[in-house]
Design a protein around this motif. Structure first.
Motif, mmCIF file in Angstrom:
data_model
loop_
_atom_site.group_PDB
_atom_site.id
_atom_site.type_symbol
_atom_site.label_atom_id
_atom_site.label_comp_id
_atom_site.label_asym_id
_atom_site.label_seq_id
_atom_site.Cartn_x
_atom_site.Cartn_y
_atom_site.Cartn_z
ATOM 1 N N LEU A 193 33.261 32.271 39.792
ATOM 2 C CA LEU A 193 32.665 32.649 38.508
ATOM 3 C C LEU A 193 31.477 33.588 38.718
ATOM 4 O O LEU A 193 31.326 34.590 37.997
ATOM 5 C CB LEU A 193 32.230 31.410 37.733
ATOM 6 N N LEU A 194 30.640 33.286 39.699
ATOM 7 C CA LEU A 194 29.494 34.144 39.977
ATOM 8 C C LEU A 194 29.937 35.507 40.500
ATOM 9 O O LEU A 194 29.335 36.537 40.174
ATOM 10 C CB LEU A 194 28.564 33.465 40.988
ATOM 11 N N TYR A 195 31.008 35.522 41.295
ATOM 12 C CA TYR A 195 31.523 36.793 41.806
ATOM 13 C C TYR A 195 32.051 37.665 40.669
ATOM 14 O O TYR A 195 31.785 38.876 40.620
ATOM 15 C CB TYR A 195 32.628 36.531 42.827
ATOM 16 N N LEU A 196 32.793 37.048 39.746
ATOM 17 C CA LEU A 196 33.432 37.815 38.678
ATOM 18 C C LEU A 196 32.456 38.240 37.585
ATOM 19 O O LEU A 196 32.594 39.327 37.012
ATOM 20 C CB LEU A 196 34.570 37.006 38.062
ATOM 21 N N PHE A 197 31.476 37.380 37.274
ATOM 22 C CA PHE A 197 30.581 37.670 36.147
ATOM 23 C C PHE A 197 29.171 38.074 36.579
ATOM 24 O O PHE A 197 28.392 38.541 35.748
ATOM 25 C CB PHE A 197 30.524 36.453 35.215
ATOM 26 N N GLY A 198 28.844 37.906 37.843
ATOM 27 C CA GLY A 198 27.562 38.359 38.344
ATOM 28 C C GLY A 198 26.478 37.303 38.354
ATOM 29 O O GLY A 198 25.707 37.206 39.306
ATOM 30 N N SER A 199 26.397 36.505 37.301
ATOM 31 C CA SER A 199 25.392 35.457 37.193
ATOM 32 C C SER A 199 25.783 34.528 36.047
ATOM 33 O O SER A 199 26.638 34.864 35.218
ATOM 34 C CB SER A 199 24.004 36.050 36.928
#
Length: 204
Positions: free
Chosen positions: A47-53
């Motif tokens: 999720l962090l990889y795909l959305f950044g934060s």
């Protein structure tokens, strides 16, 4: 997610859709990536990889909620455009019927949460959400007013009053579930509407 960057990947779009369904059920106030990731069949790292934060993910979810709201408002405008007369009280009654519908309860609860958080989180992912939704609803109500009323201070005040009544009744309904009482109050207020003065000063 907001139209400012490249289009999302298929996996990103899929996870956003699943996360949005999760948010409709659980809200966003205490959103934690670990239970969210488990619910959507992913991991916090993905999720962090795909959305950044986490904040960017919340912004994407709020944007998705607003998109759904705008789509529903567009359909509402189409439906009320076919009704005669298309007076403000007629359109406002249709808006209330939509707001009071049971199948919109989850979306509107999420909307209220985003609205409230944006008033205190001025620089975070919620920033601007309340102002945008006010503008969206005022636009719908303005379209129900004849131009000679729409572009006057009195016309602006009248649709602002209608929006305040609808928003207040919605908060009451979400808190109590008392559809009949809230609906009676809305209809009583709408019945008291009178057109703004014909000689009111025009505004830009």
């Amino acid at each position: 997610m907001t139209g400012d960057g490249p289009p999302p990947s298929a996996r990103q779009a899929e996870l956003l859709d699943l996360a949005y369904r999760y948010a409709l059920e659980h809200g966003l106030a205490d959103l934690s990536l670990r239970p969210l990731a488990a619910a959507v069949g992913s991991s916090p790292r993905v999720l962090l990889y795909l959305f950044g934060s986490k904040e960017a993910l919340i912004r994407a979810l709020l944007a998705r909620a607003r998109t759904d709201e705008l789509d529903l408002l567009a359909r509402l405008r189409e439906a009320t455009a076919e009704k005669q007369p298309t007076a403000l009280n007629v359109v406002a009654a249709e808006v209330w019927r939509w707001l009071a519908a049971e199948d919109h309860r989850a979306l509107l609860t999420l909307w209220v949460e985003g609205y409230a958080r944006s008033l205190v989180d001025l620089d975070g992912p919620w920033a601007g959400f309340a102002r945008a939704t006010v503008d969206d609803w005022l636009h719908v109500l303005a379209a129900a007013q004849p131009p000679q009323e729409r572009h006057t201070p009195a016309g602006a005040a009248q649709r602002t009053l209608v929006l305040a009544v609808l928003r207040g009744a919605l908060l009451d309904l979400l808190a109590t579930g008392d559809v009949d009482r809230a609906t009676a109050a809305v209809h009583q207020q709408l019945a008291s509407l009178s057109p703004p003065s014909a000689d009111a000063a025009m505004i830009d």
